[in-house]
Design an enzyme around this catalytic site. Sequence first.
Site, PDB file in Angstrom:
ATOM      1  N   LYS A 133      49.408  31.955 -24.890  1.00  0.00           N
ATOM      2  CA  LYS A 133      50.797  31.804 -24.430  1.00  0.00           C
ATOM      3  C   LYS A 133      51.680  31.629 -25.664  1.00  0.00           C
ATOM      4  O   LYS A 133      51.298  30.933 -26.609  1.00  0.00           O
ATOM      5  CB  LYS A 133      50.899  30.585 -23.500  1.00  0.00           C
ATOM      6  N   SER A 193      55.680  28.653 -15.581  1.00  0.00           N
ATOM      7  CA  SER A 193      56.147  29.379 -16.741  1.00  0.00           C
ATOM      8  C   SER A 193      55.089  30.256 -17.407  1.00  0.00           C
ATOM      9  O   SER A 193      55.445  31.177 -18.139  1.00  0.00           O
ATOM     10  CB  SER A 193      56.693  28.395 -17.766  1.00  0.00           C
ATOM     11  N   SER A 246      53.036  24.868 -14.301  1.00  0.00           N
ATOM     12  CA  SER A 246      53.123  26.138 -15.025  1.00  0.00           C
ATOM     13  C   SER A 246      51.805  26.843 -15.333  1.00  0.00           C
ATOM     14  O   SER A 246      51.815  27.977 -15.798  1.00  0.00           O
ATOM     15  CB  SER A 246      53.897  25.942 -16.331  1.00  0.00           C
TER      16      SER A 246
END
Lengths: 95, 485
Positions: free
Chosen positions: B77, B152, B176
């Site tokens: 990420k 997210s 998330s």
Amino acid sequence: MALNKSDVEKIAHLARLEINEADIPLYANNLTNILSFVEQMSAVDTTGVEPMAHPLAASQRLRPDTITETNQRELFQSIAPQVEAGLYLVPKVIE
Amino acid sequence: MLHNKTIAELSADLHAGEYSSEHLTRAFLARIEQFNPQLNALVTVTAEQALADARVADARLKTGTAGPLTGIPLVQKDIFCTKGVKTSCGSRMLDNFIAPYDATTVAKLKDAGMVMVGKANMDEFAMGSSNETSFYGPVKNPWDTAAVPGGSSGGSAAAVAARLAPVATGTDTGGSIRQPAALCGITGIKPTYGRVSRYGMIAFASSLDQGGPMARTAEDCALVLGAMAGFDERDSTSVDMPVPDYRATLNDSIQGLKIGLPKEYFGEGLDAQVAQVIDDAIKQYRALGAEVVEISLPNTQLAVPTYYVVAPAECSSNLSRFDGVRFGYRCENPHDLLDLYKRSRGEGFGSEVKRRIMIGTYALSAGYYDAYYIKAQQLRRLISDDFIQAFKQVDVIMGPTSPTVAFNIGEKVADPVTMYLSDIYTIAVNLAGLPGMSIPAGFVGKRPVGLQLIGNYFAEARLLNVAHKYQQATDWHQRIPEGFK
């Protein structure tokens, strides 16, 4: 709690955020909605409840006062917007 | 097909010399080239470095110094600092930021021999539930490209679902990891707060943020979590506790396991078809020998409002570091220092980030601190105590990860509060600091449904075990989105 234009300007100033004049009504509306949503909190009686700042009831760990990091000024300054002679440059603060 | 194999299978093949890590890495890089343009799941592809790392992994495999993750491709990420590689956090603010060091988890996965193929798109500074707040544009859900992937960690989830990598890292501040895992039909675990180092993981809300793996199976999550977790002296909230072998207990019996179903997670707001899928999953657990009891988490309704004071307060403080002086975006021709700060931040941050900074600034400002911030911390205690009570009765708590399946791109962007409510079942877990997982449990139409598993503090091994047993009995986690086979 409805926020008006000057509330938004004040908060934006405290947060050091430039907000376009045209966007202020939308922010005022969004922030008002969020604040009225979180307002539900006040319905609960929390007298005597100890505030919880952190999920683990741990105190800050201490470490010996010895140097562990090396100086990496050049590496770190290589990504800075503006540097000179090892210093970060910003607009003149004192005349 | 290589891309449909799990990490456990790929690792066995690599160790047996069936093919090289370079070959495997090239296969995933080719899929990224083929599919990423339509998904926008990755914002950076590190092909050259990946191939170099793969060759190093191949050398380790030959000399017998390889572990179970050596040579396995991975997506990070874009919230994790990766030395020498752009680390944008989904923001214009960091569009020019080349991280000068590796996050601890990045370094640990590198040491394990994993091969990073790229960095995943995400909501800006991890603030969002749909991946629509990214400076780089929305990510599409591989199951239905009209739908969001969740957020997210939406790029991570989409990348794993579309088989662009066997695993990706994510971070979870209010859901998330779990919510995008649910919406993309994959498996993800948010560990107990303090289990995985936050050093080099760009901070959003420091008392809530926690990193973890997103993969297709619980077994793969067990392998990768084992390498990510552990004490780190560079993170003052890291917990100094040994990391168990998560894989060793995957097959433990769940006969007599006590599952608690919080009645508040099955009430108003839960989509009826999602509820049906969750009921079926619970039936499956009964068939596997678990006992199911109804429990109550009475302060559930307060979790989202509490979170939207605590998280913005922490974010307004954390994001004050982005000032246009030392790194990141700086506005053109600032006329004084105040103008430099205000315009760099005003132009560098997107609107959701600005909203949250302003909410936090307001909640922490003189005259409002007690009514908002202290009040929220008191409610956080009550929410947390609900779980402590529940875990006196049950081993694991289960329910839906998200009240609906993936919504359409654009559907909720105009109304922040509606968007916030999509995390209603995940947020309390972060406030309490507990571990949580989402595993694929079925579909509504084309769109996947996730089952959430919540465990007691540091019960990751138990959660992975409970998830693994379900995956041994079902095949939801093996489904492949049409068009990505």
